[in-house]
Design an enzyme around this catalytic site. Structure first.
Site, PDB file in Angstrom:
ATOM      1  N   ASP A  65       0.879  -0.980  -0.342  1.00 53.20           N
ATOM      2  CA  ASP A  65       0.105  -0.174  -0.376  1.00 53.20           C
ATOM      3  C   ASP A  65       1.317   0.981   0.384  1.00 53.20           C
ATOM      4  O   ASP A  65       1.676   1.520   0.865  1.00 53.20           O
ATOM      5  CB  ASP A  65      -0.873   0.040   1.199  1.00 53.20           C
ATOM      6  CG  ASP A  65      -1.410   1.361   1.419  1.00 53.20           C
ATOM      7  OD1 ASP A  65      -1.879   2.279   0.540  1.00 53.20           O
ATOM      8  OD2 ASP A  65      -2.058   1.206   2.455  1.00 53.20           O
ATOM      9  N   ASN A 112       1.129   8.703   0.403  1.00 54.03           N
ATOM     10  CA  ASN A 112       1.839   9.828  -0.405  1.00 54.03           C
ATOM     11  C   ASN A 112       2.794   9.646   0.497  1.00 54.03           C
ATOM     12  O   ASN A 112       4.441  10.550   0.261  1.00 54.03           O
ATOM     13  CB  ASN A 112       1.335  10.977  -0.040  1.00 54.03           C
ATOM     14  CG  ASN A 112       1.061  10.782  -1.487  1.00 54.03           C
ATOM     15  OD1 ASN A 112       0.987  11.163  -2.166  1.00 54.03           O
ATOM     16  ND2 ASN A 112      -1.036  11.753  -1.331  1.00 54.03           N
ATOM     17  N   THR A 113       3.190   8.949   1.862  1.00 49.78           N
ATOM     18  CA  THR A 113       4.368   9.556   3.827  1.00 49.78           C
ATOM     19  C   THR A 113       4.831   8.493   3.877  1.00 49.78           C
ATOM     20  O   THR A 113       5.696   7.989   3.446  1.00 49.78           O
ATOM     21  CB  THR A 113       3.440  10.044   4.231  1.00 49.78           C
ATOM     22  OG1 THR A 113       2.669  11.220   3.767  1.00 49.78           O
ATOM     23  CG2 THR A 113       4.780  10.560   5.483  1.00 49.78           C
ATOM     24  N   GLN A 114       4.221   7.024   3.850  1.00 51.91           N
ATOM     25  CA  GLN A 114       4.596   5.757   4.072  1.00 51.91           C
ATOM     26  C   GLN A 114       3.787   4.695   3.058  1.00 51.91           C
ATOM     27  O   GLN A 114       3.019   5.044   2.506  1.00 51.91           O
ATOM     28  CB  GLN A 114       3.993   5.616   5.691  1.00 51.91           C
ATOM     29  CG  GLN A 114       4.232   6.379   6.301  1.00 51.91           C
ATOM     30  CD  GLN A 114       4.181   5.899   7.897  1.00 51.91           C
ATOM     31  OE1 GLN A 114       3.349   5.301   8.487  1.00 51.91           O
ATOM     32  NE2 GLN A 114       4.979   6.198   8.708  1.00 51.91           N
ATOM     33  N   ASP A 143      -6.072   2.109  -3.343  1.00 54.75           N
ATOM     34  CA  ASP A 143      -6.672   2.264  -1.607  1.00 54.75           C
ATOM     35  C   ASP A 143      -7.667   2.391  -1.054  1.00 54.75           C
ATOM     36  O   ASP A 143      -8.022   1.820  -0.653  1.00 54.75           O
ATOM     37  CB  ASP A 143      -5.437   3.458  -0.781  1.00 54.75           C
ATOM     38  CG  ASP A 143      -5.574   4.355  -1.131  1.00 54.75           C
ATOM     39  OD1 ASP A 143      -6.034   5.448  -2.120  1.00 54.75           O
ATOM     40  OD2 ASP A 143      -5.809   5.994  -0.624  1.00 54.75           O
ATOM     41  N   ASP A 198     -10.274   6.550   6.925  1.00 57.73           N
ATOM     42  CA  ASP A 198      -8.742   5.804   6.257  1.00 57.73           C
ATOM     43  C   ASP A 198      -8.416   6.887   6.725  1.00 57.73           C
ATOM     44  O   ASP A 198      -7.933   8.289   6.000  1.00 57.73           O
ATOM     45  CB  ASP A 198      -8.210   5.327   4.548  1.00 57.73           C
ATOM     46  CG  ASP A 198      -6.932   4.459   5.138  1.00 57.73           C
ATOM     47  OD1 ASP A 198      -5.951   5.464   5.568  1.00 57.73           O
ATOM     48  OD2 ASP A 198      -7.321   3.866   3.778  1.00 57.73           O
TER      49      ASP A 198
END
Length: 261
Positions: free
Chosen positions: A6, A9-11, A108, A128
């Site tokens: 998955d 944008n950050t993780q 996602d 989410d």
């Protein structure tokens, strides 16, 4: 085994599945400069932590919002001779989407909808908590029909710290009161309790529009537990929901199109 990815944008969250069972999971930064070589080294390190090798991975499934990284993961999959699947247009035949522009729905969000319907039933609402706070809605027939997108909790905090000179970086925690007694508590109230109140309001409106006051509400994402401590709106907190949805989509694709080496 299946490696589900998955890419946010950050993780980036990674989960290793043996059939439907999630046996290991990891998180790493989403770095757009990563090449297939860097991915190879990282994944090898994660697997070795648990006495595993790359030979155990025979399938990789992606749900990503970073196209250049998806390409690098595909290149890596080819390198280790693993079947690869990208959630989206290629998997449309095994997912249920009712939207004006299905191609615009994030991978996602598709994975969340699939997992919510399979694991928790329909209708259901997924919240989410990631870079953005996404709300994904599954109707009574099991179709993803839309939702809401709001700035994420950490983005909101970072913007406040950047713009307000006298507010230093403050930990994201549930404050003891809605009325903050200190600046830190006041910011936490606005950020954490404010996010919880926003979710409560949107969930109430969505349930009314669905005509389903008992629609189940599932929280997921890296910041889900922080907000879940501040509200009773959630029926379930499932931090691995997206990975489970990716796994289910891959299973459906495997059953639909037999794999040949």
């Amino acid at each position: 085994m299946l490696l589900a990815i998955d890419m946010g944008n950050t993780q980036t969250a990674l989960g290793l599945f043996d059939a439907d069972e999630l046996v290991r999971s990891w998180r790493m930064p989403t770095d757009r400069t990563f090449t297939a070589d860097e991915i190879h080294v990282r994944l090898l390190g994660y697997l070795r932590m648990y006495g595993l090798t790359l030979e155990c991975v025979d399938e990789i499934a992606f749900a990503g919002v970073v196209p250049q990284l998806t390409r690098e993961w595909r290149a890596f999959a080819q390198r280790i001779a693993a079947r690869s699947i990208a959630v989206g247009a290629d998997t449309a035949a095994v997912t249920c989407i009712h939207a004006p522009h299905p191609e615009e729905v994030g991978a996602d969000r598709i994975a969340n909808a699939v997992a919510a319907e399979k694991l928790y039933g329909a209708p259901s609402i997924v919240v989410d908590f990631g870079t953005a706070t996404n709300i994904d809605v599954v109707d009574s027939d099991g179709y993803y029909i839309g939702g809401a997108i709001a700035p994420g909790l950490r983005i909101s905090m970072d913007a406040l710290v950047a713009r307000a000179a006298r507010i230093a970086s403050i930990p994201l925690e549930t404050p003891p009161h809605a009325i903050g007694r200190t600046t830190e508590e006041a910011v936490q109230s606005g950020a954490v309790l404010g996010t919880a109140a926003m979710v409560e309001g949107l969930v109430s409106r969505i349930r009314a529009e669905l005509g389903a006051p008992e629609a189940r509400v599932i929280a997921t994402g890296g910041l889900a537990n922080i907000v879940a401590d501040s509200t009773n709106v959630f029926d379930v907190v499932d931090g691995q929901l997206t990975l489970k949805g990716i796994c289910e989509i891959a299973r459906r694709m495997r059953d639909r199109v037999p794999h040949t080496a």
